[in-house]
Design an enzyme around this catalytic site. Structure first.
Site, short mmCIF file in Angstrom:
data_model
loop_
_atom_site.label_atom_id
_atom_site.label_comp_id
_atom_site.label_asym_id
_atom_site.label_seq_id
_atom_site.Cartn_x
_atom_site.Cartn_y
_atom_site.Cartn_z
N ARG A 1 2.36 6.14 -3.10
CA ARG A 1 3.36 6.92 -3.84
C ARG A 1 2.97 7.05 -5.30
O ARG A 1 3.09 8.12 -5.91
CB ARG A 1 4.74 6.25 -3.72
CG ARG A 1 5.84 6.97 -4.49
CD ARG A 1 7.20 6.42 -4.09
NE ARG A 1 7.34 5.01 -4.41
CZ ARG A 1 7.77 4.54 -5.58
NH1 ARG A 1 8.08 5.39 -6.55
NH2 ARG A 1 7.90 3.25 -5.78
N ARG B 1 2.90 15.67 25.54
CA ARG B 1 1.79 16.55 25.87
C ARG B 1 0.55 16.19 25.06
O ARG B 1 0.64 15.70 23.92
CB ARG B 1 2.16 18.01 25.58
CG ARG B 1 3.34 18.52 26.40
CD ARG B 1 3.58 19.98 26.12
NE ARG B 1 2.41 20.79 26.47
CZ ARG B 1 2.26 22.06 26.13
NH1 ARG B 1 3.20 22.66 25.40
NH2 ARG B 1 1.19 22.73 26.49
N ASP C 1 -4.55 12.66 21.15
CA ASP C 1 -3.29 12.52 20.44
C ASP C 1 -3.37 13.12 19.05
O ASP C 1 -2.36 13.50 18.46
CB ASP C 1 -2.90 11.05 20.32
CG ASP C 1 -2.34 10.48 21.62
OD1 ASP C 1 -2.06 11.27 22.55
OD2 ASP C 1 -2.21 9.25 21.73
N ASN D 1 -6.03 8.25 1.43
CA ASN D 1 -6.50 7.54 2.62
C ASN D 1 -6.95 8.49 3.72
O ASN D 1 -8.12 8.54 4.07
CB ASN D 1 -5.41 6.62 3.16
CG ASN D 1 -5.41 5.26 2.50
OD1 ASN D 1 -6.34 4.91 1.79
ND2 ASN D 1 -4.36 4.48 2.74
N ALA E 1 -7.73 1.82 6.81
CA ALA E 1 -6.32 2.06 7.09
C ALA E 1 -6.16 2.62 8.50
O ALA E 1 -6.59 2.01 9.47
CB ALA E 1 -5.75 3.00 6.02
N ASP F 1 0.82 -1.21 0.00
CA ASP F 1 0.00 0.00 0.00
C ASP F 1 0.86 1.27 0.00
O ASP F 1 0.45 2.30 -0.54
CB ASP F 1 -0.93 0.00 1.21
CG ASP F 1 -2.12 -0.93 1.02
OD1 ASP F 1 -2.38 -1.33 -0.13
OD2 ASP F 1 -2.79 -1.26 2.01
N PHE G 1 -9.32 2.92 10.64
CA PHE G 1 -9.78 1.63 11.15
C PHE G 1 -9.05 1.27 12.45
O PHE G 1 -9.65 0.84 13.43
CB PHE G 1 -9.55 0.56 10.08
CG PHE G 1 -9.87 -0.83 10.51
CD1 PHE G 1 -11.18 -1.29 10.49
CD2 PHE G 1 -8.87 -1.70 10.91
CE1 PHE G 1 -11.48 -2.59 10.88
CE2 PHE G 1 -9.16 -2.99 11.31
CZ PHE G 1 -10.46 -3.44 11.29
N SER G 2 -7.73 1.48 12.46
CA SER G 2 -6.94 1.19 13.66
C SER G 2 -7.33 2.09 14.82
O SER G 2 -7.21 1.70 15.98
CB SER G 2 -5.44 1.37 13.36
OG SER G 2 -5.02 0.51 12.33
#
Length: 350
Positions: free
Chosen positions: A88, A169, A188, A158, A200, A83, A203-204
């Site tokens: 790219r 922080r 975060d 994506n 991608a 992927d 999903f995580s």
């Protein structure tokens, strides 16, 4: 040409295929060479990128710079890799009408069309122009400073991640949809994702899987310190905003993990549907659901086949021995008599 020197080219009436190759592996290079040889014998002009040409050493190939003109006039950008290589190649195809066609030589390869063992079939389809082209929604962002001036921008197939620059922080953000504030929290980061990117990074991070033919934009917080920090699915015409307070952590933008921009103190990031979609060529009539099952190894057969007499001992929710049948076919799910008993289980040879 194999010396890495760019050769002028013109499209004329000829057919052109640009190769984008992960040249770090010998097996990938060998497969790309064999594919180039077949395309050339079929009368199709093969192009290679200047930075890959020395490793590929494909005789007679046109060598082009790896810039926005590389795919101009090409019919297909054929990708050999995972992927990352596909993303790219998407940068090269973005400003052309070329369609991306991937051969998965990575791990998951969710964007790829075919596996290495089916390359010959894929090449035959290219030779005969027997493929369809999907138009995938892309996303673009503007980075805006505290005074309202656009200081940068980028795009992604994506996702685009607004993330904290200092790991120690929390990043304070204010979210807005279509110019109206929605909520704020520490986190975060925040992802702007497309349906293509829903499998991608989004999903995580706990976002939903969205079928690629659904036109929508996704907003997915990552590790948010808030009760209401659920993933959002919005209209494809919405403008999504992440604002960063001037006294908070520094933030940066990452597009498909390939391009980065800094967000000024007190600035904001606005995301919207990109003006140009990304074109992906398809040869095999595989549904997105089948692709999910194959790529993620989903257990589609254990639960239902557990109710058949020959597999009942395995119990619900456990994998039964593979019978060779497709769980999506009608004859796999046997009719019942209303008391939970099987009344017409299919034969083993079906």
């Amino acid at each position: 040409m194999t010396d890495g020197i760019a050769v002028p080219w013109s499209t004329g009436g000829a057919r052109h295929v640009l190769l984008a190759v992960h040249t770090g592996r010998r097996d990938i290079v060998d497969l790309a060479r064999r594919s180039a040889d077949r395309l050339t014998r079929a009368g199709i002009t093969v192009r290679v990128l200047a930075d890959e040409a020395p490793d590929l050493a494909i005789e007679g190939a046109q060598v082009v710079p790896a810039d926005s003109d590389a795919a101009r006039g090409a019919e297909i950008v054929m990708v050999f890799g995972g992927d990352g290589t596909f993303l790219r190649a998407a940068e090269l195809a973005r400003y052309s009408n070329a369609a991306l066609m991937g051969v998965n030589l990575g791990r998951v390869g969710f964007l790829a069309e075919t596996e290495p063992e089916a390359v010959e079939e894929t090449l035959a389809a290219i030779e005969r122009c027997e493929y369809s082209v999907e138009k995938r929604l892309a996303i673009e962002v503007d980075v805006i400073d505290a005074s309202g001036v656009v200081v940068g921008g980028t795009w992604a197939l994506n996702e685009i991640s607004v993330e904290k620059a200092e790991r120690s922080r929390v990043l304070d953000v204010v979210l807005g949809i279509d110019g109206r504030p929605l909520t704020s929290f520490g986190c975060d980061g925040v992802l702007f994702a497309t349906p293509t990117g829903s499998t991608a990074y989004a999903f995580s991070a706990g976002g939903p899987v969205v079928w690629p033919d659904v036109e929508a934009l996704l907003l997915v917080p990552t590790n948010a310190h808030a009760l209401f920090a659920r993933p959002l699915v919005t209209s494809p015409d919405s403008v999504l905003t992440v604002a960063v307070p001037p006294d908070g952590n520094r933030a940066r933008v990452s597009a498909d993990g390939r391009r980065t921009l800094d967000v000024p103190d007190g600035g904001r990031v606005e995301a919207r549907r990109a003006a140009r979609p990304v074109r992906i060529a398809r040869v095999h009539p595989t549904s997105f659901g089948d692709r999910l099952v194959a790529k993620f190894g989903l257990p589609v057969r254990g639960f239902r086949e557990a109710r058949l007499p020959e597999t009942r001992a395995h119990g619900p929710g456990r994998e039964a021995p593979w019978s060779g049948r497709n769980v999506l076919e009608r004859d796999v799910v046997a009719p019942h008599d209303g008391r939970g008993e099987v009344t017409g289980a299919p034969d083993d040879d079906a």
